[in-house]
Design a protein around this motif. Structure first.
Motif, PDB file in Angstrom:
ATOM      1  N   VAL A   5     -16.209  43.555  -5.744  1.00 21.66           N
ATOM      2  CA  VAL A   5     -16.287  42.630  -6.438  1.00 21.66           C
ATOM      3  C   VAL A   5     -15.917  41.401  -5.875  1.00 21.66           C
ATOM      4  O   VAL A   5     -14.570  41.232  -5.891  1.00 21.66           O
ATOM      5  N   LEU A   6     -16.728  40.374  -6.385  1.00 18.80           N
ATOM      6  CA  LEU A   6     -15.884  39.055  -6.071  1.00 18.80           C
ATOM      7  C   LEU A   6     -15.143  38.088  -7.253  1.00 18.80           C
ATOM      8  O   LEU A   6     -16.138  38.132  -8.234  1.00 18.80           O
ATOM      9  N   ASP A  40     -17.226  32.567   2.753  1.00 18.39           N
ATOM     10  CA  ASP A  40     -17.375  32.820   3.920  1.00 18.39           C
ATOM     11  C   ASP A  40     -17.005  34.692   3.362  1.00 18.39           C
ATOM     12  O   ASP A  40     -17.834  35.003   4.044  1.00 18.39           O
ATOM     13  N   GLN A  41     -16.622  34.845   2.457  1.00 16.27           N
ATOM     14  CA  GLN A  41     -16.704  36.198   1.915  1.00 16.27           C
ATOM     15  C   GLN A  41     -18.641  36.640   1.359  1.00 16.27           C
ATOM     16  O   GLN A  41     -18.964  38.244   1.944  1.00 16.27           O
ATOM     17  N   LEU A  42     -18.821  36.221   0.923  1.00 18.13           N
ATOM     18  CA  LEU A  42     -20.516  36.269   0.597  1.00 18.13           C
ATOM     19  C   LEU A  42     -21.639  36.772   2.266  1.00 18.13           C
ATOM     20  O   LEU A  42     -22.062  37.423   1.698  1.00 18.13           O
ATOM     21  N   GLU A  43     -20.751  35.569   3.286  1.00 17.46           N
ATOM     22  CA  GLU A  43     -21.756  36.604   3.884  1.00 17.46           C
ATOM     23  C   GLU A  43     -21.627  37.394   5.147  1.00 17.46           C
ATOM     24  O   GLU A  43     -22.177  38.229   5.418  1.00 17.46           O
ATOM     25  N   SER A  44     -19.757  38.022   4.701  1.00 21.32           N
ATOM     26  CA  SER A  44     -19.764  39.067   4.934  1.00 21.32           C
ATOM     27  C   SER A  44     -19.423  40.477   4.250  1.00 21.32           C
ATOM     28  O   SER A  44     -19.516  41.784   4.669  1.00 21.32           O
ATOM     29  N   HIS A  45     -20.077  40.946   2.991  1.00 20.59           N
ATOM     30  CA  HIS A  45     -19.628  41.709   2.173  1.00 20.59           C
ATOM     31  C   HIS A  45     -21.062  41.544   1.404  1.00 20.59           C
ATOM     32  O   HIS A  45     -21.907  40.559   0.280  1.00 20.59           O
ATOM     33  N   ASN A  46     -21.011  42.237   0.096  1.00 18.25           N
ATOM     34  CA  ASN A  46     -22.843  42.917  -0.427  1.00 18.25           C
ATOM     35  C   ASN A  46     -22.087  43.360  -2.514  1.00 18.25           C
ATOM     36  O   ASN A  46     -22.171  44.397  -1.886  1.00 18.25           O
ATOM     37  N   PHE A  47     -21.519  41.801  -2.900  1.00 25.10           N
ATOM     38  CA  PHE A  47     -21.076  42.696  -4.517  1.00 25.10           C
ATOM     39  C   PHE A  47     -21.759  42.417  -5.056  1.00 25.10           C
ATOM     40  O   PHE A  47     -23.002  42.135  -5.349  1.00 25.10           O
ATOM     41  N   SER A  48     -21.481  43.506  -5.691  1.00 32.13           N
ATOM     42  CA  SER A  48     -22.024  43.976  -6.543  1.00 32.13           C
ATOM     43  C   SER A  48     -22.200  43.617  -7.788  1.00 32.13           C
ATOM     44  O   SER A  48     -22.907  43.692  -8.704  1.00 32.13           O
ATOM     45  N   GLU A  76     -30.279  36.114  -0.972  1.00 32.89           N
ATOM     46  CA  GLU A  76     -29.648  37.463  -1.349  1.00 32.89           C
ATOM     47  C   GLU A  76     -28.051  37.372  -1.372  1.00 32.89           C
ATOM     48  O   GLU A  76     -27.739  38.060  -2.757  1.00 32.89           O
ATOM     49  N   GLN A  77     -27.741  36.617  -1.080  1.00 35.30           N
ATOM     50  CA  GLN A  77     -26.386  36.707  -1.404  1.00 35.30           C
ATOM     51  C   GLN A  77     -25.849  36.526  -3.169  1.00 35.30           C
ATOM     52  O   GLN A  77     -24.670  37.339  -3.257  1.00 35.30           O
ATOM     53  N   VAL A  78     -26.228  35.564  -3.148  1.00 31.89           N
ATOM     54  CA  VAL A  78     -26.137  35.323  -4.541  1.00 31.89           C
ATOM     55  C   VAL A  78     -27.769  35.216  -5.459  1.00 31.89           C
ATOM     56  O   VAL A  78     -28.301  34.286  -5.062  1.00 31.89           O
ATOM     57  N   GLN A  79     -27.188  36.279  -6.574  1.00 33.06           N
ATOM     58  CA  GLN A  79     -28.526  36.584  -7.198  1.00 33.06           C
ATOM     59  C   GLN A  79     -28.055  36.511  -9.128  1.00 33.06           C
ATOM     60  O   GLN A  79     -26.891  36.978  -9.674  1.00 33.06           O
ATOM     61  N   ALA A  80     -28.451  35.779 -10.078  1.00 34.70           N
ATOM     62  CA  ALA A  80     -28.267  35.769 -11.268  1.00 34.70           C
ATOM     63  C   ALA A  80     -27.761  36.685 -11.878  1.00 34.70           C
ATOM     64  O   ALA A  80     -26.738  36.880 -12.429  1.00 34.70           O
ATOM     65  N   SER A  81     -28.402  37.931 -11.266  1.00 35.82           N
ATOM     66  CA  SER A  81     -28.300  39.109 -12.163  1.00 35.82           C
ATOM     67  C   SER A  81     -27.055  39.332 -12.031  1.00 35.82           C
ATOM     68  O   SER A  81     -26.564  41.116 -11.815  1.00 35.82           O
ATOM     69  N   ARG A  82     -26.807  39.283 -10.939  1.00 35.07           N
ATOM     70  CA  ARG A  82     -24.635  39.668  -9.998  1.00 35.07           C
ATOM     71  C   ARG A  82     -24.163  39.313 -11.092  1.00 35.07           C
ATOM     72  O   ARG A  82     -22.473  39.378 -10.796  1.00 35.07           O
ATOM     73  N   MET A  83     -24.250  37.514 -11.102  1.00 33.58           N
ATOM     74  CA  MET A  83     -23.503  36.273 -11.707  1.00 33.58           C
ATOM     75  C   MET A  83     -22.763  36.830 -13.232  1.00 33.58           C
ATOM     76  O   MET A  83     -23.774  37.220 -13.882  1.00 33.58           O
ATOM     77  N   HIS A  84     -21.676  36.244 -13.479  1.00 38.58           N
ATOM     78  CA  HIS A  84     -20.557  36.308 -14.157  1.00 38.58           C
ATOM     79  C   HIS A  84     -19.795  35.065 -14.532  1.00 38.58           C
ATOM     80  O   HIS A  84     -19.264  35.118 -13.926  1.00 38.58           O
ATOM     81  N   PHE A  85     -20.489  34.150 -15.875  1.00 34.12           N
ATOM     82  CA  PHE A  85     -19.414  33.290 -16.169  1.00 34.12           C
ATOM     83  C   PHE A  85     -18.738  33.386 -17.249  1.00 34.12           C
ATOM     84  O   PHE A  85     -18.609  34.360 -18.240  1.00 34.12           O
ATOM     85  N   ILE A  86     -16.816  32.992 -16.813  1.00 34.28           N
ATOM     86  CA  ILE A  86     -16.210  32.800 -17.269  1.00 34.28           C
ATOM     87  C   ILE A  86     -15.187  31.412 -17.505  1.00 34.28           C
ATOM     88  O   ILE A  86     -15.278  30.706 -16.775  1.00 34.28           O
ATOM     89  N   SER A  87     -15.422  31.376 -18.899  1.00 33.21           N
ATOM     90  CA  SER A  87     -15.191  30.382 -19.658  1.00 33.21           C
ATOM     91  C   SER A  87     -13.939  30.103 -20.654  1.00 33.21           C
ATOM     92  O   SER A  87     -13.767  31.527 -20.870  1.00 33.21           O
ATOM     93  N   ASP A  88     -13.314  29.045 -20.710  1.00 30.97           N
ATOM     94  CA  ASP A  88     -11.829  28.671 -21.520  1.00 30.97           C
ATOM     95  C   ASP A  88     -12.473  28.389 -22.901  1.00 30.97           C
ATOM     96  O   ASP A  88     -12.065  28.495 -24.249  1.00 30.97           O
TER      97      ASP A  88
END
Length: 324
Positions: A5-6, A40-48, A76-88
């Motif tokens: 996880v990134l 750089d991390q996204l290029e070399s890792h497949n984050f869930s 493929e490195q960044v897909q909305a289904s894998r994204m989680h936004f954190i807010s204040d």
């Protein structure tokens, strides 16, 4: 290979939250505060999963530009289904983030009970790893005793909502909380019965149909409702078989700022989501799983408290996953 996880954030509280999430889903966390270095991390890792602090919208915009520059918005490195936004702040005060092509899930950073909130989020992620109709069963487990009912007439909407209310009252849920959650379920059923059905061109079939008119729900118009309670969390899912949910419209409706107004049932008229923003102010998490032209599952998950104030202030999230 273990999952990874990134976390793209420099907020001091976020690593503790992510540590709890990662423990539940069996993943390792990499933290990179700077969006450019994160590439750089996204290029070399497949984050869930990728968690991004969007308290400052500039961080999100920088991330979008870097992703487009390196991978293109359809990479493929960044897909909305894998994204989680954190807010204040809550979504109603961060409406600019819904414009992001990477909007998938959103939650306001918990100030209290961070460990519990992280474990809960991990359960949500774990249950959502597989597509299909068993999300609620995976989330609540055997103790949830998930029950299912099919609605074959539109008039059964009121019966189904009342059944939810009785189910909660029998479980010793305070009446005010039971009524609030019942109103939410009523809204979700309304959307599935009247807003989801469309013709072969995607045009709505019942946009001007009276909500008081009883009609038979044939074939794809049948609506499924599931309900379960594991003693701590209540889960209710409502599924239609059209998969017609419009992403832009949903995000616009759910982020409307109704401030502190009490939840009010829609008094007629069409348009999916007119009460959705209020749902997130009632104390529950709201999750959508939409498979285009096949099915849309709307899920309400809420922790149940003895105090209405605690119920309203619980940690919650919003998630909208769309699949082609």
């Amino acid at each position: 290979m273990s999952k990874e996880v990134l976390l793209i954030s420099d907020h001091p509280d976020d690593p503790a939250f992510l540590a709890e999430v990662a423990q539940v889903i069996g993943a390792q966390v990499q933290t990179v505060p700077d969006p450019e270095r994160a590439m750089d991390q996204l290029e070399s890792h497949n984050f869930s999963a990728i968690f991004v602090d969007v308290s400052k919208v500039s961080r999100l915009r920088n991330l979008e530009m870097e992703v487009q520059r390196r991978f293109g918005l359809l990479g493929e490195q960044v897909q909305a289904s894998r994204m989680h936004f954190i807010s204040d702040k809550p979504l109603s005060e961060k409406r600019d983030v819904i414009q992001s092509p990477f909007f998938g899930s959103f939650f306001q950073r918990p100030e209290n009970d961070v460990e519990e909130a992280g474990k809960y989020y991990g359960r949500i992620l774990s249950a959502g790893e597989e597509r299909g109709a068993n999300f609620l069963v995976r989330l609540l487990g055997a103790e949830g005793d998930v029950q299912e009912v099919s609605l074959e007439r539109s008039a059964q909407k009121q019966e189904a909502a009342e059944a939810v209310r009785n189910y909660l009252l029998q479980g010793k849920v305070p009446a005010r909380i039971a009524n609030t959650l019942t109103n939410v379920v009523d809204e979700l059923l309304m959307n599935a019965i009247y807003d989801a059905p469309g013709d072969e061109f995607g045009r709505p079939l019942y946009s001007i149909t009276s909500r008081d008119e009883d009609r038979e729900l044939l074939g794809r118009e049948t609506v499924e409702m599931k309900i379960g309670f594991d003693g701590t969390y209540l889960g209710v899912s409502v599924t239609d078989h059209f998969g017609s949910l419009d992403r832009t419209r949903l995000l616009s409706h759910v982020s409307i700022n109704y401030r502190d107004q009490e939840y009010k049932l829609r008094q007629g008229g069409a348009g999916a989501g007119l009460g959705l923003a209020s749902i997130l102010n009632t104390g529950g998490s709201l999750l959508y799983h939409c498979e285009d032209h096949r099915r849309t599952e709307a899920v309400l998950v809420s922790k149940v408290f003895e105090s209405y104030r605690d119920f309203r202030s619980q940690f919650r999230l919003f998630s909208a996953r769309f699949y082609g």
